[in-house]
Design an enzyme around this catalytic site. Structure first.
Site, short mmCIF file in Angstrom:
data_model
loop_
_atom_site.label_atom_id
_atom_site.label_comp_id
_atom_site.label_asym_id
_atom_site.label_seq_id
_atom_site.Cartn_x
_atom_site.Cartn_y
_atom_site.Cartn_z
N ARG A 112 -26.17 7.22 -2.80
CA ARG A 112 -25.33 6.35 -3.63
C ARG A 112 -24.05 6.00 -2.86
NH1 ARG A 112 -23.90 9.60 -8.81
NH2 ARG A 112 -23.72 11.32 -7.35
N GLU A 151 -17.86 6.76 -10.32
CA GLU A 151 -17.27 7.72 -9.38
C GLU A 151 -16.98 7.08 -8.02
OE1 GLU A 151 -20.05 10.97 -9.28
OE2 GLU A 151 -19.26 11.86 -11.13
N CYS A 161 -13.67 -3.71 7.65
CA CYS A 161 -12.62 -2.83 7.12
C CYS A 161 -11.49 -2.66 8.13
CB CYS A 161 -13.21 -1.48 6.74
SG CYS A 161 -14.26 -1.54 5.28
N GLU A 306 -18.47 12.59 -18.51
CA GLU A 306 -19.65 13.40 -18.20
C GLU A 306 -19.29 14.88 -18.28
OE1 GLU A 306 -21.56 12.61 -14.49
OE2 GLU A 306 -21.42 10.43 -14.70
#
Length: 676
Positions: A112, A151, A161, A306
């Site tokens: 992720r 998150e 970047c 959560e």
């Protein structure tokens, strides 16, 4: 304002996209959710590959049908933007969206959050699907809130970047000479001739320029914040006006969460303590610290987004919760100002990484499990609190702990006085626990926030002074506030350059001391603090101190404790100085927990600060919420034995069993009339 208005949000993450071939599962889950009093679920957090299985081919009907079916059964929805995990086709067609590590190696597709927040392609793809979702659900009565990504974390060092970082630096410093001075680049002959020479910190390049390291972390926060705002703008441009929320993590050091919090309507966090590993009351205080941090960022209710109803699968040991702890953990969030108690996850995944992560509905799928019964009991408890109008109340704190992420970044990168453990979080937690154990609701604030309204502030290890904190603290004490500052404070400015002319910078006259040198103790070493003669406080004990011992010169302050050992035996270890209408204390060493409790207790009693109760038994955590003339006190036992707990004479019990004790791992909630 409470989001549901009628009560607390109760529910959690639900992933029906994993069960599209089993429509009976959704119907069964709805029955079980209603039985457990679940009123809200979070959908779509990791659903992008199902919502858009191929580029520009959208499949929303399953989500529309699911939301409609939930709403028909009285269950509302927090709908997520899916940027937390992009689909495989996106990474394969547009490899620029994949992050580059600090050693300049680009990640493969997987896991992720493996995406670049700077990438124009990624931003456009996220904007497009967010708009499609907003257009579809902007007017749906079930959708009460937008959950922005999931998150936010980590960083990217790709060429895009790097270019954005240089633009950010040029906007901040204007000239390369100003940047060189701020970063002190003449050390080791690292002077830059132009902004084009600058690259992010790397293990194969520059990693010893502390100003570079610090500004890179600030840039990562700003770039993440900008990406989050880009997501929200897409929703708003498509007409979705529901509130937005972002979920944070426990004591995460990769971002300055205060910056993100400014741009969403609500903040939330994901709470996964390691229960039963150490003392559970200590774990409870550490968790309470995070609850209060979340509440304090916006000075308003937050959400527990959560928590695990059973045990997380990714911790080193998946420890089963003692009966009652599920409810205690949920109600603790409410006690500290949350508008919700939510779980990850509603139904256990059948496969992949979190298939053994605890869930409300496990693989067995029935309601006759211990976890499901406790989830149901917690839902009933929240309904009881709603009937008593607890959702209309809020937490009011006379005390605050200054806890600043930018200062922490700089301090933990500084090289000295200890490079293996400065224990900043632990130092802040000691002050927090001392306030809480002595009955004070407490906020966790940073240097950007207003100090007005607090009666006592602890500022542990405030290594960096920024955002005009010197003047804020000076004014606070001058106007009658009580300040407790500690060792290793006021050392550097906002670019990590050491202050000249003595420390704590610009507060020597307020504190009445000047720091002369600091001793870093090895892990097996300690010193002791003993009472100084003729001091006005009555701290009779000898206290252990470790890790860091500050040696100070008195500049008007009165010593209250002094060192007992080493060549600096007799030096001040705790001082007090009257400044204006207030008091400024300076703690010179990393003292044990017992000292903080005893010391703060004396201050609180002598200054007659408004406590929730005078004596809190060991093993019990107490917090309160108030509304008008009503105060709701939450007393929670985090041990496996009943604890005697005297109730005030006019207390009205709202929830919990009481026979003169609070039962093991249980909560007692009672109501009192606030004294005028």
């Amino acid at each position: 304002m409470n989001i549901l208005r009628k009560g607390f949000i109760y529910g959690g993450d639900y992933n029906p996209e994993q069960w599209l071939d089993r429509p009976d599962i959704l119907e069964k889950d709805i029955v079980l959710m209603k039985k457990a009093r679940i009123n809200t679920v979070t959908l779509g957090v990791f659903s992008w590959s199902v919502l858009e299985p191929e580029e520009d081919h959208y499949h929303f009907q399953w989500l529309i049908d699911t939301i409609n079916r939930l709403y028909e059964n009285g269950i509302q929805v927090i709908l997520a933007t899916p940027s937390g995990a992009r689909p495989r086709w996106l990474a394969e067609k547009y490899p620029e969206v994949l992050r580059v590590r600090e050693d300049r190696v680009r990640y493969h597709y997987g896991e992720r959050h493996n995406h670049c927040y700077t990438s124009p392609v990624y931003r456009e793809k996220v904007r497009k699907i967010n708009r499609k979702l907003a257009e579809t659900f902007r007017n749906h009565p079930a959708v009460i809130m937008w959950h922005i990504s999931n998150e936010y974390r980590d960083e990217c060092h790709c060429p895009l970047c790097q270019k954005a970082f240089r633009v950010w630096l040029k906007k901040k410093y204007h000239t390369i000479d100003a940047l060189n001075h701020a970063w002190w680049t003449t050390f080791w002959s690292h002077t830059y001739n132009s902004f084009d020479q600058i690259e992010s910190p790397s293990s194969i390049g520059d990693k010893g320029l502390h100003g570079l390291n610090l500004d890179w972390k600030r840039f990562v926060t700003e770039q993440t914040t900008d990406f989050m705002c880009h997501e929200i703008t897409a929703l708003r441009d498509a007409g979705a006006m529901q509130p937005t929320v972002v979920n944070f993590m426990d004591d995460y050091k990769g971002l300055n969460y205060y910056r993100l919090a400014q741009h969403v309507d609500y903040i939330s966090w994901d709470s996964y303590p390691s229960w039963h590993k150490d003392s559970d009351i200590h774990t409870a205080y550490d968790t309470a610290f995070q609850h209060d941090l979340m509440r304090s960022m916006k000075q308003q209710p937050f959400l527990l987004m959560e928590s695990c109803p059973a045990s997380p699968n990714w911790q080193k040991v998946s420890k089963a919760k003692h009966p009652g702890l599920l409810m205690n953990a949920s109600l603790q969030a409410i006690a500290h100002g949350s508008d919700s108690a939510q779980f990850f996850q509603i139904r256990a995944s059948r496969g992949s990484f979190e298939k053994f992560h605890g869930a409300v509905i496990d693989h067995y799928g029935g309601d006759d499990t211990r976890i499901f019964r406790e989830v149901t009991d917690t839902g009933i408890a929240l309904q009881t609190l709603t009937a008593a109008d607890v959702p209309a109340s809020s937490v009011h704190a006379p005390a605050a702990v200054l806890y600043d992420m930018e200062s922490r970044w700089a301090m933990e990168d500084a090289k000295g006085p200890r490079n293996e453990g400065l224990f900043y979080h632990e130092a802040a937690l000691k002050s927090y626990q001392a306030f809480r154990k002595n009955g004070l609701n407490t906020d966790i604030i940073n240097m950007d926030q207003d100090l007005t309204g607090y009666q006592i502030i602890a500022a542990p290890m405030l290594y960096m002074f920024r955002s005009g904190i010197e003047q804020k603290l000076r004014t606070f004490v001058q106007n009658g506030g009580i300040l407790i500052m500690t060792y290793w404070s006021g050392i550097v400015n906002e670019t990590d350059l050491c202050h000249l002319g003595g420390t704590p910078h610009h507060l020597i006259d307020v504190l009445g001391i000047r720091s002369e040198e600091i001793d870093g103790l090895y892990d097996n070493q300690c010193n002791h603090m003993v009472p100084a003669s003729n001091n006005f406080m009555t701290l009779p004990a000898t206290y252990l101190c470790t890790h860091l011992c500050d040696l100070v010169q008195l500049k008007g302050a009165v010593p209250l404790m002094q060192y007992a050992d080493n060549f600096y035996a007799g030096y001040p270890a705790l001082t007090v100085h009257k400044y204006g209408d207030g008091l400024a204390f300076y703690l010179c060493a990393d003292a044990e927990d017992t000292f903080y409790y005893d010391f703060y207790r004396q201050i609180i009693q002598e200054q007659e600060l408004p406590v929730i109760m005078d004596h809190i038994p060991e093993g019990i955590e107490v917090s309160s919420r108030s509304s008008g003339r009503q105060e709701f006190i939450f007393a929670q036992n985090y041990t496996d034995s009943p604890i005697p707990f005297p109730l005030p004479g006019h207390a009205q019990i709202l929830f919990g069993k009481y026979d003169g004790t609070i039962k093991e791992y249980s909560t007692l909630i009672y109501q009192m009339e606030v004294k005028s």
